[in-house]
Every structure is written in C-alpha cells, then in structure tokens.
Design a protein around this motif. Structure first.
Motif, mmCIF file in Angstrom:
data_model
loop_
_atom_site.group_PDB
_atom_site.id
_atom_site.type_symbol
_atom_site.label_atom_id
_atom_site.label_comp_id
_atom_site.label_asym_id
_atom_site.label_seq_id
_atom_site.Cartn_x
_atom_site.Cartn_y
_atom_site.Cartn_z
ATOM 1 N N PRO A 19 0.829 -1.220 0.000
ATOM 2 C CA PRO A 19 0.000 0.000 0.000
ATOM 3 C C PRO A 19 0.857 1.261 0.000
ATOM 4 O O PRO A 19 1.875 1.337 0.687
ATOM 5 C CB PRO A 19 -0.801 -0.122 1.298
ATOM 6 N N ALA A 20 0.428 2.246 -0.789
ATOM 7 C CA ALA A 20 1.109 3.534 -0.808
ATOM 8 C C ALA A 20 0.748 4.331 0.436
ATOM 9 O O ALA A 20 -0.234 4.047 1.131
ATOM 10 C CB ALA A 20 0.719 4.309 -2.063
ATOM 11 N N ALA A 21 1.573 5.344 0.735
ATOM 12 C CA ALA A 21 1.288 6.205 1.881
ATOM 13 C C ALA A 21 -0.006 6.968 1.624
ATOM 14 O O ALA A 21 -0.141 7.633 0.590
ATOM 15 C CB ALA A 21 2.439 7.172 2.099
ATOM 16 N N PRO A 22 -0.978 6.896 2.522
ATOM 17 C CA PRO A 22 -2.262 7.558 2.287
ATOM 18 C C PRO A 22 -2.220 9.036 2.652
ATOM 19 O O PRO A 22 -1.395 9.473 3.450
ATOM 20 C CB PRO A 22 -3.202 6.794 3.225
ATOM 21 N N ASP A 23 -3.141 9.803 2.064
ATOM 22 C CA ASP A 23 -3.336 11.175 2.513
ATOM 23 C C ASP A 23 -4.418 11.170 3.599
ATOM 24 O O ASP A 23 -4.918 10.113 4.006
ATOM 25 C CB ASP A 23 -3.718 12.088 1.347
ATOM 26 N N LEU A 24 -4.781 12.356 4.078
ATOM 27 C CA LEU A 24 -5.746 12.445 5.166
ATOM 28 C C LEU A 24 -7.095 11.860 4.759
ATOM 29 O O LEU A 24 -7.739 11.145 5.551
ATOM 30 C CB LEU A 24 -5.918 13.907 5.588
ATOM 31 N N ARG A 25 -7.521 12.114 3.536
ATOM 32 C CA ARG A 25 -8.802 11.559 3.064
ATOM 33 C C ARG A 25 -8.761 10.041 3.078
ATOM 34 O O ARG A 25 -9.712 9.379 3.505
ATOM 35 C CB ARG A 25 -9.084 12.083 1.656
ATOM 36 N N GLY A 26 -7.638 9.469 2.609
ATOM 37 C CA GLY A 26 -7.515 8.018 2.605
ATOM 38 C C GLY A 26 -7.512 7.434 4.004
ATOM 39 O O GLY A 26 -8.111 6.377 4.249
ATOM 40 N N LEU A 27 -6.836 8.104 4.936
ATOM 41 C CA LEU A 27 -6.829 7.632 6.321
ATOM 42 C C LEU A 27 -8.236 7.613 6.908
ATOM 43 O O LEU A 27 -8.666 6.628 7.509
ATOM 44 C CB LEU A 27 -5.932 8.537 7.169
ATOM 45 N N LEU A 28 -8.960 8.723 6.740
ATOM 46 C CA LEU A 28 -10.311 8.798 7.293
ATOM 47 C C LEU A 28 -11.226 7.752 6.663
ATOM 48 O O LEU A 28 -12.050 7.139 7.348
ATOM 49 C CB LEU A 28 -10.879 10.202 7.083
ATOM 50 N N ALA A 29 -11.056 7.544 5.356
ATOM 51 C CA ALA A 29 -11.899 6.556 4.683
ATOM 52 C C ALA A 29 -11.642 5.158 5.219
ATOM 53 O O ALA A 29 -12.579 4.384 5.452
ATOM 54 C CB ALA A 29 -11.646 6.608 3.174
ATOM 55 N N ASN A 30 -10.375 4.791 5.425
ATOM 56 C CA ASN A 30 -10.052 3.469 5.936
ATOM 57 C C ASN A 30 -10.515 3.296 7.376
ATOM 58 O O ASN A 30 -11.013 2.232 7.756
ATOM 59 C CB ASN A 30 -8.552 3.211 5.833
ATOM 60 N N PHE A 31 -10.365 4.325 8.184
ATOM 61 C CA PHE A 31 -10.749 4.220 9.594
ATOM 62 C C PHE A 31 -12.256 4.245 9.797
ATOM 63 O O PHE A 31 -12.739 3.882 10.872
ATOM 64 C CB PHE A 31 -10.077 5.331 10.408
ATOM 65 N N THR A 32 -13.005 4.671 8.767
ATOM 66 C CA THR A 32 -14.472 4.670 8.866
ATOM 67 C C THR A 32 -15.111 3.621 7.970
ATOM 68 O O THR A 32 -16.335 3.599 7.817
ATOM 69 C CB THR A 32 -15.029 6.055 8.503
ATOM 70 N N LEU A 33 -14.316 2.755 7.356
ATOM 71 C CA LEU A 33 -14.800 1.663 6.502
ATOM 72 C C LEU A 33 -15.575 2.174 5.294
ATOM 73 O O LEU A 33 -16.520 1.533 4.820
ATOM 74 C CB LEU A 33 -15.663 0.686 7.311
ATOM 75 N N THR A 34 -15.179 3.320 4.769
ATOM 76 C CA THR A 34 -15.808 3.870 3.567
ATOM 77 C C THR A 34 -14.821 3.967 2.419
ATOM 78 O O THR A 34 -15.061 4.689 1.449
ATOM 79 C CB THR A 34 -16.398 5.259 3.855
ATOM 80 N N GLN A 35 -13.697 3.240 2.500
ATOM 81 C CA GLN A 35 -12.632 3.399 1.521
ATOM 82 C C GLN A 35 -13.080 3.073 0.091
ATOM 83 O O GLN A 35 -12.708 3.773 -0.856
ATOM 84 C CB GLN A 35 -11.411 2.541 1.911
ATOM 85 N N ASP A 36 -13.875 2.011 -0.088
ATOM 86 C CA ASP A 36 -14.303 1.655 -1.443
ATOM 87 C C ASP A 36 -15.340 2.628 -1.977
ATOM 88 O O ASP A 36 -15.335 2.953 -3.166
ATOM 89 C CB ASP A 36 -14.861 0.233 -1.448
ATOM 90 N N LEU A 37 -16.219 3.081 -1.115
ATOM 91 C CA LEU A 37 -17.236 4.046 -1.553
ATOM 92 C C LEU A 37 -16.600 5.355 -1.984
ATOM 93 O O LEU A 37 -17.129 6.054 -2.863
ATOM 94 C CB LEU A 37 -18.238 4.303 -0.423
ATOM 95 N N LEU A 38 -15.469 5.717 -1.372
ATOM 96 C CA LEU A 38 -14.781 6.969 -1.702
ATOM 97 C C LEU A 38 -13.619 6.751 -2.666
ATOM 98 O O LEU A 38 -12.841 7.675 -2.909
ATOM 99 C CB LEU A 38 -14.257 7.627 -0.421
ATOM 100 N N ALA A 39 -13.501 5.531 -3.213
ATOM 101 C CA ALA A 39 -12.458 5.189 -4.187
ATOM 102 C C ALA A 39 -11.062 5.433 -3.633
ATOM 103 O O ALA A 39 -10.177 5.927 -4.341
ATOM 104 C CB ALA A 39 -12.672 5.976 -5.481
ATOM 105 N N GLU A 40 -10.855 5.090 -2.378
ATOM 106 C CA GLU A 40 -9.545 5.212 -1.746
ATOM 107 C C GLU A 40 -8.929 3.815 -1.581
ATOM 108 O O GLU A 40 -9.626 2.860 -1.253
ATOM 109 C CB GLU A 40 -9.674 5.874 -0.366
ATOM 110 N N PRO A 41 -7.625 3.669 -1.807
ATOM 111 C CA PRO A 41 -6.985 2.361 -1.645
ATOM 112 C C PRO A 41 -7.064 1.869 -0.200
ATOM 113 O O PRO A 41 -6.937 2.654 0.742
ATOM 114 C CB PRO A 41 -5.529 2.627 -2.063
ATOM 115 N N ALA A 42 -7.265 0.570 -0.040
ATOM 116 C CA ALA A 42 -7.314 -0.022 1.295
ATOM 117 C C ALA A 42 -5.905 -0.144 1.858
ATOM 118 O O ALA A 42 -4.948 -0.429 1.129
ATOM 119 C CB ALA A 42 -7.976 -1.393 1.243
#
Length: 383
Positions: A133-156
């Motif tokens: 996995p690449a280093a995430p930005d803040l949006r990616g971190l929040l998406a992963n920690f809230t289980l919305t990563q796929d809905l927001l098209a952010e890498p897991a």
C-alpha cells in the motif's frame, strides 16, 4: 455408545475456524516475495490457495447472515402454534445498534490499521513490491478508519478491509428490516420478514451479483447473506418435514440461479447454508482438540485483522536480509511463512484479549465468537 460428556464444537465455530485459516493462507501466498520463493515446492497447492481459496469469503457472508438473524429476527418455528416473536430491534434503537455494530468492528480494526501503516512504510523502504500500500493522505486515512474506503475510491491499507465494510452494510440493512417489522401487525411479521429476505436474496442472485461494478455495495452480496438468514429460519422449523421442504425450496432456487449464471462462489454459499441449517455439534475424540478449535474460533477476528500487517513485516525483513537471492531458497521461505502464521495467531490472541478486557465500550457477544456455553444457549431455540 457416545459418552455423555464428550467434547464437541458447534458448526458455526468450525466454519469460522476453517474459513479464517484459509483466508489467512490465501493472503500469505498472494502478496510478497515469500510467495514467489515458496511456489516451486508445491505449485498446484500454492496456486489454489492464492487464487481459488478466496471463495471462502462466502462462508463468512453466510455465517454473518446466520448469526445476525439469531440476534435480529425471530426464528420461523421456534414458537410453533404460539404468537409470533417480535424482532429485537425497536425502531428507536436502530441508530444505537448501527453505532454499536460499527464500534464492534472498528475498535479492534484501528490498532491493526496503525500497524499496517507502520509495516507498509517499512515494506516501501525495504523492497519494491507493487502490492505494498502507498502512503495515504488524510482523506484516505479517514476513509479506511471509517470503513468507507471503497465508496470513496480510496486504496485499502490492509487486506480484507472491503469485507468489513460490506459486513457492516449488510448488518445495518437487516437491522433496518427488523426495526420496520416492529411496526407491522404481529401476525404479519414473520411472513413479511421471509418475503423481504427472499426478495433481496433473489434480486442479488439474478441481478445485482452479476454486475462486477456493484461489489462495493451490500446488494451484490445479499444472496449469500440471505442464505444465512434462511438457514437460521430453517433450523428453527418444526416438524422435520417442514425443514426438509423449506430446504428443498431454497436448494431449488440456488440451482436455478446457477443455471441462470454459473458462479462457484454461490455453490460454496449454498453448501455452507445447508450445513448451518442441518448440522449438529461435531463430537471430537479428544477434549484438547475441541478446546483448540474453540480457541481458534474465538481469536478469528483478531487473526483476520493482524495477519496482513505481520506478513508485510516478515516479507520486508526477508527481502532486506536476503534480497533476490532469497527467491532461490524455498524451504527457508516456507519457514518464514510458517513464522508469519504463528505470529498472526499470537497477535490475534493478544488483540482478542485486549478487546475483551480493555476496550471501553459494551462489546456484546458478536464482536468475537461467543464462548461455547454462551453459543449453545444462544442456538438452543433453533433445535
């Protein structure tokens, strides 16, 4: 004659153990240089684990529907001849249940994600692997920690995170159905529940599950989840002839769906539902084996969360120490994989103990597998 105090393991626990172990080995042999190094030892087995073993996710989906129905919906025949049981989720409690379900999944997940961030950083420093996995930005971190990563098209940030998001969606949908049923006349609750679950399951099997772009939403997986709910109802039917008839009807629907569009994952889901509907406790010759299986079931969620970050750690150290030459040492690579598996079991047990003893919220029985006594009590009404 079977001894009256023989050790035993219930089928939901056994299914959880088998599925969790297979998914762990699927990921261990799907990512990283250790997989490449060990493949020559058993290419067919490694290929099956790396590719086809992913079908075991269907076991989790069916089991998730079954266990959610135990808590949320009345058994179809638990009170034959008596008044229908009420759903256990009054409308005013739905948001509370939604929050509790999210926290039950997320509280153990958050430390696992922090470990995944650290081991991914180490992996990027030690080796060049496209799957890291690449280093995430803040949006990616929040998406992963809230289980919305796929809905927001952010890498897991870790393997299997998509499943937790889907499990949350499916559970909330079933809880919403239970809350809506609380407003229906008592005599209509079971028929309406059956109709709603059957309609959602049929819609998934014939329509939603055939759209590969829909796999970030619950409806894509609703067929397998509905089979789990139906397995819980079938298990509670009486007399036996009613159970058999209901089983044949569900089996016919699955076979028709397979004729419409063959999916091996649906075969796995159907067989899992059949075992849950009809299986009894598995009696074992030794108490130690039963204890071990029950322990593995209890730590299965912690194992699921931690095995990928620990795999990243071992793969990184392997490549840092041996480099490309390590690819020519398959036996040593196998030893490293076995070490990763052992570390994952130990880490899963430690995370489970932390959640059970130290998490600051009422976790209830469904964050982790129930103890054998509590599970037997919970399933007693199902016969």
């Amino acid at each position: 004659m079977r001894p009256s105090r023989s050790p035993h393991v219930c089928w939901p626990d056994l299914a959880r153990v088998l599925a969790s172990q297979l998914i762990v080995w699927h990921h261990l042999l799907f990512f990283g240089p250790l997989m490449v190094a060990v493949r020559p030892l058993a290419p067919d087995l490694v290929g099956w684990l790396a590719d086809d073993a992913r079908q075991v996710v269907q076991v989790f989906l069916v089991l998730g529907g079954y266990l959610a129905a135990v808590r949320l919906l009345p058994a179809a025949g638990a009170q034959a001849g008596g008044p229908p049981a009420s759903p256990t989720v009054p409308w005013r409690q739905w948001l509370t249940r939604a929050k509790a379900r999210f926290l039950r999944l997320a509280v153990p997940l958050w430390p696992a994600l922090l470990l995944a961030l650290a081991t991914a950083w180490l992996a990027r420093w030690c080796m060049a692997d496209a799957d890291t996995p690449a280093a995430p930005d803040l949006r990616g971190l929040l998406a992963n920690f809230t289980l919305t990563q796929d809905l927001l098209a952010e890498p897991a940030l870790t393997a299997g995170l998509w499943y937790l998001a889907i499990d949350l969606q499916l559970y909330l949908g079933l809880a919403l159905l239970a809350a809506l049923l609380a407003h229906a006349p008592a005599a209509w609750r079971r028929p309406l529940a059956l109709a709603a679950v059957a309609a959602c399951g049929a819609g998934a099997l014939w329509v939603w599950n055939l759209d590969p772009h829909g796999d970030i939403w619950a409806p894509y997986f609703a067929g397998s989840y509905a089979l789990g709910v139906l397995a819980w109802w079938i298990r509670g039917l009486a007399p036996r002839s009613a159970r058999l008839l209901a089983t044949l009807v569900v089996a016919a629907v699955v076979l028709l769906a397979l004729e419409h569009a063959w999916r091996s994952r649906l075969v796995v889901a159907g067989l899992t539902a059949l075992v849950l509907a009809w299986g009894r406790d598995l009696w074992l010759p030794r108490a130690g084996l039963a204890t071990a299986l029950q322990g593995l079931a209890r730590i299965s969620y912690g194992l699921f969360l931690l095995h990928y970050p620990l795999s990243l750690l071992v793969n990184s150290l392997w490549w840092w120490l041996l480099g490309p030459e390590g690819l020519e040492r398959p036996l040593l690579a196998l030893s490293a994989l076995l070490l990763t598996w052992a570390l994952s079991l130990a880490g899963g047990a430690a995370l489970t103990r932390w959640v059970e003893r130290g998490a600051p919220l009422p976790l209830g029985a469904r964050l982790l597998p129930a103890t054998p006594r509590r599970r037997r009590t919970e399933l007693a009404s199902a016969g």
